[in-house]
Design a protein around this motif. Structure first.
Motif, PDB file in Angstrom:
ATOM      1  N   LEU A  59     -15.436  -3.215  -5.555  1.00  0.00           N
ATOM      2  CA  LEU A  59     -14.775  -2.733  -4.348  1.00  0.00           C
ATOM      3  C   LEU A  59     -13.422  -2.137  -4.720  1.00  0.00           C
ATOM      4  O   LEU A  59     -12.541  -2.827  -5.234  1.00  0.00           O
ATOM      5  N   LEU A  60     -13.281  -0.842  -4.478  1.00  0.00           N
ATOM      6  CA  LEU A  60     -12.035  -0.117  -4.734  1.00  0.00           C
ATOM      7  C   LEU A  60     -11.587   0.496  -3.419  1.00  0.00           C
ATOM      8  O   LEU A  60     -12.255   1.377  -2.876  1.00  0.00           O
ATOM      9  N   GLU A  61     -10.467   0.023  -2.901  1.00  0.00           N
ATOM     10  CA  GLU A  61      -9.992   0.491  -1.597  1.00  0.00           C
ATOM     11  C   GLU A  61      -8.476   0.437  -1.543  1.00  0.00           C
ATOM     12  O   GLU A  61      -7.847  -0.297  -2.313  1.00  0.00           O
ATOM     13  N   PRO A  62      -7.874   1.234  -0.637  1.00  0.00           N
ATOM     14  CA  PRO A  62      -6.420   1.203  -0.511  1.00  0.00           C
ATOM     15  C   PRO A  62      -5.915  -0.199  -0.185  1.00  0.00           C
ATOM     16  O   PRO A  62      -6.562  -0.952   0.539  1.00  0.00           O
ATOM     17  N   GLY A  63      -4.774  -0.542  -0.746  1.00  0.00           N
ATOM     18  CA  GLY A  63      -4.208  -1.880  -0.524  1.00  0.00           C
ATOM     19  C   GLY A  63      -2.779  -1.932  -1.009  1.00  0.00           C
ATOM     20  O   GLY A  63      -2.013  -1.000  -0.780  1.00  0.00           O
ATOM     21  N   SER A 103      -7.301  -2.997  -5.731  1.00  0.00           N
ATOM     22  CA  SER A 103      -6.724  -1.995  -4.835  1.00  0.00           C
ATOM     23  C   SER A 103      -6.618  -0.665  -5.573  1.00  0.00           C
ATOM     24  O   SER A 103      -6.509  -0.618  -6.809  1.00  0.00           O
ATOM     25  N   LEU A 104      -6.654   0.407  -4.809  1.00  0.00           N
ATOM     26  CA  LEU A 104      -6.502   1.746  -5.372  1.00  0.00           C
ATOM     27  C   LEU A 104      -5.178   1.855  -6.117  1.00  0.00           C
ATOM     28  O   LEU A 104      -5.090   2.450  -7.197  1.00  0.00           O
ATOM     29  N   PHE A 159      -9.663  10.945  -3.683  1.00  0.00           N
ATOM     30  CA  PHE A 159      -9.418   9.542  -3.330  1.00  0.00           C
ATOM     31  C   PHE A 159      -8.682   8.803  -4.443  1.00  0.00           C
ATOM     32  O   PHE A 159      -7.608   8.224  -4.229  1.00  0.00           O
ATOM     33  N   TRP A 182     -24.427   5.036  -3.142  1.00  0.00           N
ATOM     34  CA  TRP A 182     -23.517   5.219  -4.268  1.00  0.00           C
ATOM     35  C   TRP A 182     -24.245   5.362  -5.602  1.00  0.00           C
ATOM     36  O   TRP A 182     -23.618   5.463  -6.652  1.00  0.00           O
ATOM     37  N   ARG A 188     -13.012  -6.939  -6.750  1.00  0.00           N
ATOM     38  CA  ARG A 188     -12.259  -5.895  -6.059  1.00  0.00           C
ATOM     39  C   ARG A 188     -10.951  -5.586  -6.779  1.00  0.00           C
ATOM     40  O   ARG A 188     -10.431  -6.402  -7.543  1.00  0.00           O
TER      41      ARG A 188
END
Length: 212
Positions: free
Chosen positions: A158-162, A186-187, A11, A128, A184
């Motif tokens: 929060l780490l997520e695609p963006g 983005s990845l 990821f 987690w 947060r």
């Protein structure tokens, strides 16, 4: 720069791979399944088991830096597997005489109040906890390390695609929280911050974090 990237198909690792290649670095992707990686210029995919310290050290030799995105998410014993892996990585980097080690950390060990870490708060997700505890113990291992020039980068909660904006804030051991109360990143921007640190070291033998 000649980078050895552990966990390049994962990821976070896949985002680090894209960013490093986009900046013109040469990357040796050390993974269990090289076939998962599409052939690209400046990329060499190499099969290795991170838990095999001697084999890993052999693959790391000659690189300028080791970038570890190793995780144990897919294992039944997430914490135990991760800790065995990070110990092997630290030992192999030293054995291979690679001068620098950069490690993907977790948000759990970041402080939300003086002396209070995110992982120890009631709202921290139970699913987690093993991953976060592994990253916390890895940080302690690195802080006790007398030889390595290491850096750990912890993401926001929060780490997520963006989007890749290149605009974010850095801090040391405190969770970065935005004006809206969210923590947060983005990845893509996490990868920017990590490769920035790789190119221009500013946190030698320290952990830092990134967020909006």
């Amino acid at each position: 720069m000649n980078i050895a990237l552990i966990g390049a198909s994962g990821f976070v690792g896949s985002a680090l791979l894209r960013e490093a290649l986009a900046r013109g670095h040469r990357v040796t992707a050390l993974v269990l399944n090289p076939q998962k990686l599409q052939a690209q210029p400046n990329l060499a995919a190499v099969k290795v088991d991170v838990l095999d310290e001697a084999a890993l050290a052999d693959k790391l030799r000659g690189h300028d830096v080791v970038l570890s995105a190793f995780s144990g998410h897919a294992q039944s014993d997430v914490l135990g597997y991760y800790l065995r892996g990070i110990r092997s990585i630290i030992a192999a980097v030293k054995k291979a005489d690679v001068p620098r080690l950069l490690v993907v950390g977790g948000a759990g060990s970041l402080e939300v109040a003086p002396g209070v870490q995110l992982i120890d708060t009631p709202q921290f997700p139970a699913e987690w906890k093993a991953t976060a505890e592994g990253a916390r113990q890895a940080l302690q291992m690195l802080r006790e390390e007398a030889e390595l020039d290491w850096t750990m980068l912890s993401p926001s909660a929060l780490l997520e695609p963006g989007q890749r904006t290149g605009k974010f804030r850095l801090d040391d051991d405190r969770l970065v929280v935005g004006v809206n109360g969210e923590s947060r990143i983005s990845l893509e921007d996490y990868a920017v911050a990590m490769i920035d640190e790789l190119e221009k070291p500013a946190h030698s033998r320290r952990r830092f974090t990134v967020g909006y």
